[in-house]
Design an enzyme around this catalytic site. Structure first.
Site, PDB file in Angstrom:
ATOM      1  N   PHE A  10     -83.297-108.646 -45.150  1.00 35.28           N
ATOM      2  CA  PHE A  10     -84.248-109.379 -45.987  1.00 35.28           C
ATOM      3  C   PHE A  10     -83.785-110.809 -46.269  1.00 35.28           C
ATOM      4  O   PHE A  10     -84.595-111.679 -46.598  1.00 35.28           O
ATOM      5  CB  PHE A  10     -84.492-108.625 -47.302  1.00 35.28           C
ATOM      6  CG  PHE A  10     -83.472-108.854 -48.378  1.00 35.28           C
ATOM      7  CD1 PHE A  10     -83.669-109.825 -49.354  1.00 35.28           C
ATOM      8  CD2 PHE A  10     -82.319-108.092 -48.435  1.00 35.28           C
ATOM      9  CE1 PHE A  10     -82.740-110.036 -50.356  1.00 35.28           C
ATOM     10  CE2 PHE A  10     -81.382-108.290 -49.438  1.00 35.28           C
ATOM     11  CZ  PHE A  10     -81.589-109.271 -50.401  1.00 35.28           C
ATOM     12  N   LYS A  11     -82.489-111.064 -46.116  1.00 38.03           N
ATOM     13  CA  LYS A  11     -81.977-112.410 -46.370  1.00 38.03           C
ATOM     14  C   LYS A  11     -82.606-113.448 -45.434  1.00 38.03           C
ATOM     15  O   LYS A  11     -82.669-114.636 -45.762  1.00 38.03           O
ATOM     16  CB  LYS A  11     -80.459-112.448 -46.219  1.00 38.03           C
ATOM     17  CG  LYS A  11     -79.700-111.378 -47.024  1.00 38.03           C
ATOM     18  CD  LYS A  11     -79.793-111.594 -48.501  1.00 38.03           C
ATOM     19  CE  LYS A  11     -79.093-110.497 -49.281  1.00 38.03           C
ATOM     20  NZ  LYS A  11     -77.645-110.549 -49.238  1.00 38.03           N
ATOM     21  N   ASP A  12     -83.083-113.004 -44.267  1.00 38.04           N
ATOM     22  CA  ASP A  12     -83.731-113.935 -43.336  1.00 38.04           C
ATOM     23  C   ASP A  12     -84.960-114.588 -43.954  1.00 38.04           C
ATOM     24  O   ASP A  12     -85.320-115.714 -43.579  1.00 38.04           O
ATOM     25  CB  ASP A  12     -84.175-113.203 -42.061  1.00 38.04           C
ATOM     26  CG  ASP A  12     -83.005-112.743 -41.213  1.00 38.04           C
ATOM     27  OD1 ASP A  12     -81.985-113.457 -41.168  1.00 38.04           O
ATOM     28  OD2 ASP A  12     -83.110-111.669 -40.582  1.00 38.04           O
TER      29      ASP A  12
END
Length: 481
Positions: free
Chosen positions: A117-119
């Site tokens: 999810f950091k993307d």
């Protein structure tokens, strides 16, 4: 739109472009908008149409424009268009939403280049950094810490960009083989991986110590990509909006979110969205055995733990006992009392923590701000992964399992749909998946061969000065484009 530090009683206003490159405030606080922009019915209706017709990138631009007034609107639109494309994300929707069962949904945040999810924030942050540095004719050396996914997302977003180096600290031996391979397999000249002899909190403390050295930070142009950086957090607000739009049919319909979190960044973006007026009912904090946040929302006591008391778990990206972004929420909880916030997160946290159990403000954590919490164990994760796979035909990673377990534990008390925000694809945690279902997850084609790549990493002791020395030598020995 101006920003203020959580520790600045004078509320000195700062512009977005300045805090984008600065990370922490000079006083050690975190930046928040002086006032949250407010959504109205007309805006939500417009965004509903925009998402349906033009997609996630167009919606992201409109959300960001509410928070950024020192970058031209057309440049914001161009950056979101480059950040959120089907060439980088496996789904054209960017953030698909599917029903898991009943009133429980999954928000798929792991379609990006590193399957985490950091993307969602990092791809935009790369665009913003390169844009602002180019506008100023400057360079920057990004210093960050990761417990698993932030590092690879940051490095993939920044690799090859003009004017940027990345120095990423990792806790030695505390990430999965896939996570290590994603980071240490990169051989780009502007990427530097550092394995620190310690836990994630030690890495995070080093980042804060280096960033707190004003002279060093200025001389070596140190910037931040961890969730202490407001730009990253505001980028995450977008997927709360897009998910809400996909689930609801009317502008007054509420939904809830269950969010696996260790550093309080992911769910803090939900707090911001809720403060803006997005119809969010509950925000459920899902923790693992490192349950400092769950303790707070149950008892009012925030007790940080030492490295020795930080558990190594099967959801390692949440093996955190000092949640950096928690200060932002406490600032709001205390009516934006900067003096008290500075005391709590300065002196009191250094002494082990604080308690608001007897403070009238604590009741607002659940009431006015909508927070609930839950804790999971290794056996909970295995059972949740096994159940979702065998009964529902859905394979999830262990962090998402923490979120689903939390959502299920509160489902009887929460009468709105609950969206669990997925954090990563199962391939990143093969050992735990094997323990749950009896086999390792399939490796998506785009990650084939990643485990066989050579490793590029420097091993350093848990020592601020040693890290500074490494940064200085690396900067002096390399050039950025």
């Amino acid at each position: 739109m101006h920003y203020i530090s959580t520790r600045d009683a004078s509320r000195t206003p700062v512009g977005f472009a300045d805090i984008l490159l600065g990370g922490l405030a000079p006083d050690g606080g975190l930046y928040l908008p002086a006032e949250y922009p407010q959504l109205d019915d007309a805006t939500l209706t417009q965004w509903r149409t925009l998402l349906a017709e033009k997609g996630y990138a167009a919606l992201a631009a409109e959300v960001l424009k509410l928070f950024i007034d020192d970058i031209p609107a057309e440049d914001i639109e161009a950056m979101t268009a480059r950040a959120y494309t089907s060439s980088k994300f496996a789904s054209e929707e960017i953030v698909p939403v599917t029903r898991l069962e009943g009133q429980l949904y999954l928000g798929h945040l792991s379609e990006g280049p590193t399957a985490a999810f950091k993307d969602m924030a990092m791809q935009l942050l790369g665009e913003l950094f390169e844009y602002e540095l180019g506008r100023r004719g400057e360079t920057m050396n990004i210093l960050g810490a990761t417990s698993g996914d932030t590092g690879s997302s940051a490095e993939y977003a920044m690799r090859g960009r003009t004017g940027i180096r990345v120095f990423m600290l990792t806790p030695a031996g505390r990430m999965t083989p896939f996570q290590q391979a994603q980071m240490f397999g990169l051989d780009d000249p502007n990427i530097f991986n550092i394995a620190v002899d310690g836990v994630f909190d030690d890495c995070q403390d080093i980042v804060k110590a280096v960033s707190g050295d004003a002279e060093f930070k200025r001389e070596y142009r140190i910037g931040a990509v961890n969730s202490i950086n407001w730009a990253r957090l505001v980028a995450q607000v977008v997927y709360y909006v897009s998910t809400w739009l996909k689930i609801t049919e009317t502008n007054d319909q509420q939904i809830s979110f269950s969010v696996p979190t260790g550093n309080f960044g992911n769910i803090c973006a939900g707090h911001v969205a809720r403060q803006m007026g997005l119809p969010i009912d509950r925000l459920i904090v899902a923790t693992n055995e490192n349950d400092v946040l769950d303790d707070f929302f149950r008892t009012g006591a925030y007790r940080v733990r030492s490295a020795a008391d930080t558990h190594k778990t099967s959801s390692p990206s949440m093996d955190i006992s000092r949640a950096s972004n928690f200060e932002r929420f406490i600032f709001d909880l205390l009516g934006r009392d900067a003096g008290r916030t500075a005391e709590l997160f300065g002196t009191r946290v250094r002494q082990g923590g604080f308690s608001l159990a007897d403070d009238p403000a604590f009741a607002a954590a659940v009431g006015r701000f909508g927070f609930l919490s839950s804790r999971s164990t290794h056996s909970d994760r295995l059972e949740t992964i096994r159940d979702c796979h065998e009964r529902l035909g859905v394979l999830i990673d262990p962090h998402t399992a923490d979120g689903i377990k939390a959502a299920r534990s509160w489902a009887v008390d929460v009468d709105t749909p609950i969206v669990c925000l997925e954090t990563a694809l199962p391939v990143k945690f093969a050992e735990t998946i094997d323990a749950a279902i009896g086999r390792e997850p399939a490796v998506p084609e785009r990650f084939a061969g990643i485990l066989e790549a050579d490793r590029h990493v420097a091993e350093l002791p848990n020592d601020v000065e040693k890290v500074k020395q490494f940064i200085m030598e690396s900067i002096n020995n390399t050039e950025v484009r």
